[in-house]
Design an enzyme around this catalytic site. Structure first.
Site, PDB file in Angstrom:
ATOM      1  N   HIS A  14       0.843  -1.191   0.000  1.00 39.01           N
ATOM      2  CA  HIS A  14       0.000   0.000   0.000  1.00 39.01           C
ATOM      3  C   HIS A  14       0.876   1.237   0.000  1.00 39.01           C
ATOM      4  O   HIS A  14       2.101   1.171   0.070  1.00 39.01           O
ATOM      5  CB  HIS A  14      -0.973   0.014   1.191  1.00 39.01           C
ATOM      6  CG  HIS A  14      -0.341   0.286   2.515  1.00 39.01           C
ATOM      7  ND1 HIS A  14      -0.948   1.050   3.483  1.00 39.01           N
ATOM      8  CD2 HIS A  14       0.845  -0.094   3.043  1.00 39.01           C
ATOM      9  CE1 HIS A  14      -0.178   1.114   4.550  1.00 39.01           C
ATOM     10  NE2 HIS A  14       0.905   0.426   4.316  1.00 39.01           N
ATOM     11  N   CYS A  33       6.182   5.904   4.111  1.00 35.83           N
ATOM     12  CA  CYS A  33       4.923   5.248   3.729  1.00 35.83           C
ATOM     13  C   CYS A  33       4.259   5.930   2.540  1.00 35.83           C
ATOM     14  O   CYS A  33       3.328   5.386   1.953  1.00 35.83           O
ATOM     15  CB  CYS A  33       3.952   5.205   4.913  1.00 35.83           C
ATOM     16  SG  CYS A  33       4.551   4.175   6.268  1.00 35.83           S
ATOM     17  N   HIS A  39       4.974   0.165  -0.673  1.00 38.60           N
ATOM     18  CA  HIS A  39       5.725  -0.635   0.291  1.00 38.60           C
ATOM     19  C   HIS A  39       4.768  -1.688   0.828  1.00 38.60           C
ATOM     20  O   HIS A  39       3.559  -1.589   0.640  1.00 38.60           O
ATOM     21  CB  HIS A  39       6.300   0.233   1.426  1.00 38.60           C
ATOM     22  CG  HIS A  39       5.285   0.783   2.357  1.00 38.60           C
ATOM     23  ND1 HIS A  39       4.472   1.852   2.034  1.00 38.60           N
ATOM     24  CD2 HIS A  39       4.900   0.400   3.601  1.00 38.60           C
ATOM     25  CE1 HIS A  39       3.660   2.112   3.049  1.00 38.60           C
ATOM     26  NE2 HIS A  39       3.895   1.242   4.013  1.00 38.60           N
ATOM     27  N   HIS A  41       3.682  -4.982   3.826  1.00 37.53           N
ATOM     28  CA  HIS A  41       3.704  -5.489   5.200  1.00 37.53           C
ATOM     29  C   HIS A  41       3.306  -6.957   5.211  1.00 37.53           C
ATOM     30  O   HIS A  41       2.561  -7.414   4.348  1.00 37.53           O
ATOM     31  CB  HIS A  41       2.725  -4.716   6.090  1.00 37.53           C
ATOM     32  CG  HIS A  41       3.052  -3.277   6.232  1.00 37.53           C
ATOM     33  ND1 HIS A  41       4.059  -2.817   7.047  1.00 37.53           N
ATOM     34  CD2 HIS A  41       2.494  -2.179   5.656  1.00 37.53           C
ATOM     35  CE1 HIS A  41       4.108  -1.496   6.965  1.00 37.53           C
ATOM     36  NE2 HIS A  41       3.171  -1.084   6.133  1.00 37.53           N
ATOM     37  N   ASP A  79      -4.595 -10.807   0.309  1.00 39.08           N
ATOM     38  CA  ASP A  79      -3.279 -11.435   0.263  1.00 39.08           C
ATOM     39  C   ASP A  79      -2.589 -11.218  -1.081  1.00 39.08           C
ATOM     40  O   ASP A  79      -3.148 -11.507  -2.144  1.00 39.08           O
ATOM     41  CB  ASP A  79      -3.389 -12.936   0.555  1.00 39.08           C
ATOM     42  CG  ASP A  79      -2.041 -13.564   0.853  1.00 39.08           C
ATOM     43  OD1 ASP A  79      -1.153 -12.867   1.396  1.00 39.08           O
ATOM     44  OD2 ASP A  79      -1.880 -14.762   0.555  1.00 39.08           O
ATOM     45  N   HIS A  80      -1.386 -10.685  -1.008  1.00 43.73           N
ATOM     46  CA  HIS A  80      -0.551 -10.372  -2.161  1.00 43.73           C
ATOM     47  C   HIS A  80      -1.237  -9.407  -3.127  1.00 43.73           C
ATOM     48  O   HIS A  80      -1.134  -9.521  -4.339  1.00 43.73           O
ATOM     49  CB  HIS A  80      -0.102 -11.654  -2.884  1.00 43.73           C
ATOM     50  CG  HIS A  80       0.914 -12.405  -2.097  1.00 43.73           C
ATOM     51  ND1 HIS A  80       0.557 -13.319  -1.128  1.00 43.73           N
ATOM     52  CD2 HIS A  80       2.270 -12.358  -2.095  1.00 43.73           C
ATOM     53  CE1 HIS A  80       1.658 -13.816  -0.578  1.00 43.73           C
ATOM     54  NE2 HIS A  80       2.706 -13.243  -1.136  1.00 43.73           N
ATOM     55  N   GLU A 125       0.434  -4.610  11.832  1.00 44.58           N
ATOM     56  CA  GLU A 125       1.123  -4.154  10.627  1.00 44.58           C
ATOM     57  C   GLU A 125       2.592  -4.581  10.682  1.00 44.58           C
ATOM     58  O   GLU A 125       3.183  -4.952   9.683  1.00 44.58           O
ATOM     59  CB  GLU A 125       1.010  -2.636  10.521  1.00 44.58           C
ATOM     60  CG  GLU A 125       1.690  -2.048   9.314  1.00 44.58           C
ATOM     61  CD  GLU A 125       1.553  -0.544   9.277  1.00 44.58           C
ATOM     62  OE1 GLU A 125       0.538  -0.074   8.735  1.00 44.58           O
ATOM     63  OE2 GLU A 125       2.452   0.150   9.787  1.00 44.58           O
TER      64      GLU A 125
END
Length: 136
Positions: A14, A33, A39, A41, A79-80, A125
Site C-alpha cells: 500500500h 509510507c 511498500h 507489510h 493477500d498479495h 502491521e
C-alpha cells in the site's frame, strides 16, 4: 460469554498518500509510507468473536466455518494485493491500518449468525504496531 479468536496472515502492499496534498506535505506526514513505488507489510490478523456455546456441540461457532469466512471475505481479497488498487472495499479510502481494520470488520460482521457477535479485529502491521477495532 465465551471469546474465540482465529489468527490469519496475509501480505499486502500500500501507499499512504492524500491526493489533495502536495508531495512534500505527504512526505512530511507519512514519511517513507508515501513512497511512490509502494511498500508492503506481513500482516497478522486476529478475529475475535463472542457468544455462548451451543449446548449440543459445545462450540461458540464452528472454527472451520469461521476460518472459511475469514478466508473468502478477507484473506483472498487482501493477500498479495495492492490495498490502494486491488481491494474493492478499500477503494477511495486512506489505506491505513486503522481503516483496514474497520473495513475487515465490515466484511465479516454481516456474515456471522445472530447468536455470534464480532468482538474485535486486531491487525498487526509490524511486530510492534497493531490496531484493535471493536466496532464502535
Amino acid at each position: 460469554m465465551v471469546y474465540l479468536t482465529r489468527q490469519e496472515h496475509f501480505n499486502a502492499a500500500h501507499k499512504l498518500y492524500n491526493p489533495n496534498w502536495s508531495k512534500e506535505k505527504n512526505e512530511a506526514v507519512f514519511g517513507v509510507c508515501a513512497n511512490e513505488n509502494w511498500h508492503g507489510h506481513n500482516y497478522d490478523l486476529f478475529v475475535t468473536i463472542k457468544g455462548n456455546p451451543d449446548p449440543e456441540t459445545g462450540f461458540l461457532y464452528d472454527v472451520k466455518k469461521l476460518s472459511q469466512l475469514i478466508k473468502t471475505k478477507v484473506i483472498d481479497k487482501l493477500d498479495h494485493k495492492n490495498l490502494n488498487l486491488d481491494v474493492d472495499f478499500m477503494l477511495g479510502k486512506m489505506c491505513s491500518t486503522e481503516n483496514l481494520a474497520i473495513a475487515i470488520w465490515e466484511q465479516l460482521q454481516p456474515h456471522l449468525p445472530e447468536n455470534v457477535q464480532l468482538h474485535c479485529i486486531k491487525l498487526y502491521e509490524t511486530a510492534r504496531i497493531y490496531v484493535e477495532y471493536f466496532g464502535e
